[in-house]
Every structure is written in structure tokens, then in C-alpha cells.
Design an enzyme around this catalytic site. Sequence first.
Site, PDB file in Angstrom:
ATOM      1  N   TYR A  92       6.853 -34.634 -55.648  1.00 31.92           N
ATOM      2  CA  TYR A  92       5.872 -35.562 -55.086  1.00 31.92           C
ATOM      3  C   TYR A  92       6.189 -35.838 -53.621  1.00 31.92           C
ATOM      4  CZ  TYR A  92       3.301 -39.755 -53.954  1.00 31.92           C
ATOM      5  OH  TYR A  92       2.490 -40.653 -53.316  1.00 31.92           O
ATOM      6  N   SER A 118       3.584 -49.327 -47.538  1.00 29.07           N
ATOM      7  CA  SER A 118       2.307 -48.750 -47.946  1.00 29.07           C
ATOM      8  C   SER A 118       1.559 -49.678 -48.885  1.00 29.07           C
ATOM      9  CB  SER A 118       2.556 -47.410 -48.643  1.00 29.07           C
ATOM     10  OG  SER A 118       1.374 -46.918 -49.241  1.00 29.07           O
ATOM     11  N   GLN A 175       0.634 -50.683 -44.025  1.00 26.71           N
ATOM     12  CA  GLN A 175      -0.392 -49.636 -44.030  1.00 26.71           C
ATOM     13  C   GLN A 175      -1.469 -50.003 -45.039  1.00 26.71           C
ATOM     14  OE1 GLN A 175      -0.536 -47.360 -46.910  1.00 26.71           O
ATOM     15  NE2 GLN A 175      -2.442 -46.497 -46.128  1.00 26.71           N
ATOM     16  N   TYR A 191      -5.015 -48.949 -47.047  1.00 27.64           N
ATOM     17  CA  TYR A 191      -6.118 -48.106 -47.486  1.00 27.64           C
ATOM     18  C   TYR A 191      -7.306 -49.031 -47.750  1.00 27.64           C
ATOM     19  CZ  TYR A 191      -3.012 -44.134 -48.509  1.00 27.64           C
ATOM     20  OH  TYR A 191      -2.126 -43.095 -48.428  1.00 27.64           O
ATOM     21  N   THR A 250      -5.176 -46.328 -42.561  1.00 25.86           N
ATOM     22  CA  THR A 250      -5.253 -44.891 -42.802  1.00 25.86           C
ATOM     23  C   THR A 250      -6.715 -44.455 -42.840  1.00 25.86           C
ATOM     24  OG1 THR A 250      -3.145 -44.777 -43.966  1.00 25.86           O
ATOM     25  CG2 THR A 250      -4.747 -43.060 -44.461  1.00 25.86           C
ATOM     26  N   ARG A 309      -3.035 -32.077 -54.646  1.00 28.19           N
ATOM     27  CA  ARG A 309      -1.574 -31.918 -54.636  1.00 28.19           C
ATOM     28  C   ARG A 309      -1.163 -31.187 -55.905  1.00 28.19           C
ATOM     29  NH1 ARG A 309      -0.625 -38.091 -52.278  1.00 28.19           N
ATOM     30  NH2 ARG A 309      -2.149 -37.830 -50.600  1.00 28.19           N
ATOM     31  N   LYS A 326      -4.344 -44.535 -38.359  1.00 25.20           N
ATOM     32  CA  LYS A 326      -3.414 -43.471 -38.742  1.00 25.20           C
ATOM     33  C   LYS A 326      -4.167 -42.345 -39.446  1.00 25.20           C
ATOM     34  CE  LYS A 326       0.863 -42.635 -41.342  1.00 25.20           C
ATOM     35  NZ  LYS A 326       0.365 -41.498 -42.146  1.00 25.20           N
ATOM     36  N   HIS A 365      -1.502 -36.524 -42.497  1.00 26.28           N
ATOM     37  CA  HIS A 365      -1.016 -37.122 -43.742  1.00 26.28           C
ATOM     38  C   HIS A 365       0.137 -36.311 -44.339  1.00 26.28           C
ATOM     39  CE1 HIS A 365      -2.634 -40.444 -46.395  1.00 26.28           C
ATOM     40  NE2 HIS A 365      -1.638 -39.980 -47.137  1.00 26.28           N
ATOM     41  N   THR A 411       4.153 -36.038 -39.091  1.00 30.94           N
ATOM     42  CA  THR A 411       3.974 -34.774 -39.824  1.00 30.94           C
ATOM     43  C   THR A 411       4.900 -33.672 -39.299  1.00 30.94           C
ATOM     44  OG1 THR A 411       1.638 -35.275 -40.312  1.00 30.94           O
ATOM     45  CG2 THR A 411       2.379 -33.016 -40.688  1.00 30.94           C
ATOM     46  N   ARG A 467       9.054 -37.983 -45.073  1.00 28.95           N
ATOM     47  CA  ARG A 467       9.922 -37.209 -45.962  1.00 28.95           C
ATOM     48  C   ARG A 467      11.394 -37.342 -45.580  1.00 28.95           C
ATOM     49  NH1 ARG A 467       5.318 -34.010 -45.526  1.00 28.95           N
ATOM     50  NH2 ARG A 467       4.408 -33.314 -47.510  1.00 28.95           N
TER      51      ARG A 467
END
Length: 407
Positions: free
Chosen positions: A53, A135, A157, A159, A185, A194, A275, A299, A331, A354
Site C-alpha cells: 500500500y 491526512s 490535508q 479531501y 487535494t 491501485r 495539492k 499524488h 513525488t 514514502r
Amino acid sequence: MRRRMPRPKDIMPLVGFRKPRFSATRRRLESAVTIDDLRDAARRRTPKAAFDYTDGAAEAEISLARARQAFEDIEFHPAILRDVAEVDTGWDVLGRPAALPFGIAPTGFTRLMQTEGEIAGAQAAEAAGIPFSLSTLGTTSIEDVKAASPNGRNWFQLYMWKDRDRSANLIDRAAAAGIDTLLVTVDAPVAGARLRDKRNGFSIPPQLTLKTMLNMARQPAWWFNLLTTEPLAFASLSRWPGTVAELLDTMFDPTVDYEDLAWIKQQWPGKLVAKGVQSLGDAKRLADAGVDGVVLSNHGGRQLDRAPVPFHLLPEVVREVGGDLEVHVDTGIMSGADIVAAVALGARFTLIGRAYLYGLMAGGRRGVDRTIAILGDQITRTMRLLGVTCLEELEPTHVTQLRRGRA
């Protein structure tokens, strides 16, 4: 050649036994000298579905591969014979100081990666003097993050949900908690495909199927931590039986437009950043809309595959709108050299997602500290080797972007 028996006084200076390290976590983190090392450690300690993930992206994962290739294709141009004994790696970002030119990006379901989750990220960021972003899909509440890092610089962040009242409630809670920046976002009208998550049957929380129970034998520490700490909790839900993408599709609103952004701007008292910007035209329109910053981002390659590479967009966006708002980028960032290159081409700030989660999975809070330390050391060393003593001295002349794969 004449030979002789070695004498003890000749041998003793060569003996360098290290003091034993009894903590496996400490040994693991001290041996990690790059973000890739932390990634390897994270993969060994985390079940496949949770690791994938974090590590994965959308469809064939081309967007992510291209973003990383763009940074690998950097050519630096150093200046020599400069006094670089002292290097300053900080400056103001959105009106407040940041000790390093990067912060922690918002990540969803973070406690599923490692049980310390967002608290570890927020506290490590506070200690380092950099922003931490929570998030909407985080696994720690806005209020608990603020309580854990009361002197930290916390961002939130957002949504935009189909349920506007729920979005408004999150905005009010973030403002009440003293959050200084809202990241909206703008690249997620629906969830990306994904495929790793689909193939792994990744759900929130993980279901105790035969497959996952067999996995327990290989990752007992991860499962022990998951089952003996507070159950995963979210701002939006307590349980979801499907994949992450299916969850996101029930929440994300594909009708969101610039009027909704204007509504958010009216509600929010702090700095507002969009973003997920992927074109110069959108950056210009956002500047006209009065946002304080944009994050050039696809993203992390997790939405539209074959999307533009944010690092490639950076110079022209800075040239056209950099005087009106701050330009940030994410990214594909895996080293301090990547961050230095972005700053040289005009980025005011960068975000790591990440890289932060690899450290978290490798060693909890100490792993996040190690991520920040690795990147900070690489930034300082790269700046010295380029012959600059502060971020303001970094210029586009320090960097060439090689044109592999460019249109």
C-alpha cells in the site's frame, strides 16, 4: 622483501571492535545510510499488503517510475573554492520558519503501516523543526496530533467529501486546533486503480483470513503491535470491508470545482495550498484564485498513471507564478540531493511521503528520526559540494535536467 613477525604495538592501533548494540531496532537504523536502506528494512518487517500500500502506485506504476527517473537524471554543476564551513538549510515557508526545505506529506491509514503512526511523524517533525501534515484519512485525530506535538508546525490535508457538512466540520476542527496550513487535494475526483491493493485484498482494518493468519507467522511483531494497541480509528469511519480504492470512491466528490475551492477559502483562516497541480494552466488559475501555494504533485503516482512528472513542471511554473504564490513539489523524492535540485529550480518546499513511511515501518519514531537525519545530512553535504552556504544561493544554473523520456 624482508618479512618479520608483527609486534603487538603495531597491531593494537588496527583493532577497532565496536561496542555491542543490544537493540535490534538501533542496529537496523544505524546501518541504514540511505532511504533505500530504510525501504529494505521496512519490507522485511511489514506484511506484504501493508508494505505494498505504501510502496505501490496506480496501474503499471509508470508515473512513479518516471518521477524517480527525473531525479536520477539530474546533473549538478558545482562551484569550487568556496568557504562552506557553515551551511544554513532553513528558510521561511508560508510565512514561518522551517529548519529544512522539506516536510512530512499527508499519508492515509498510517497506523496500519506501524502502530506509532502519525504521532511518531508529528513528534519527529517537531523535534526537527519541520512541518507535519495530517491526512483526512489519517488514523490519529487532529486533536491528538496537536496534543502530541504542541509546539510543532502541523498542517492538515483536506479531501472534499460528498458530505459537505463533514468537510466543514474537519475545517473547523483544524482551525480550533491551531493548524496553520490547509492542504486541499485537487487531483482525486475518484480513486486511482491501485492494483497491488486489489491483488492483495487490502482492506481497512485487515481481515483475519487464512492468508493473513499465515502471514502472522512471518510478521509476528507487526501483528502483535496491531492487536495489542488501540484499534485503528479514523475521522470518517471505524471499519470498511472493501479495498482502499472502493472506500475512496464512496467519499470523493467528482463534482468539486473552483467554486468549492472559493468556499473553502472563505471558511479557512490560515494559509491555503492546493495539492496535486499538474499543469501550468491550473497553476495560473489557482494563483488568480488567491491560494497561498501549490504543490506540484501527481499524488505519488497513485492516481492517474502516465501523469506529468512534477519535477519537470517546476521551472516553468516557478517562472510564471512563483512571484504570486509559493511553489512546492513532491513525488519521487528519495534523497537530499533530490530536494536540493528542486530548491535550485525554484521550489520553496518539498514533501516526503514514502520516505517517511519507510522509516516509520523500519523503526517507529526512531525510524522517522533516521529518515529526517539521512535527508538532512544529504542536503548539507550536497550544498557544500555545490559551493553554497544557504538555500538562497541555490540557482537553476546549479542543475541540468537531462532529457531522457521528455517530450
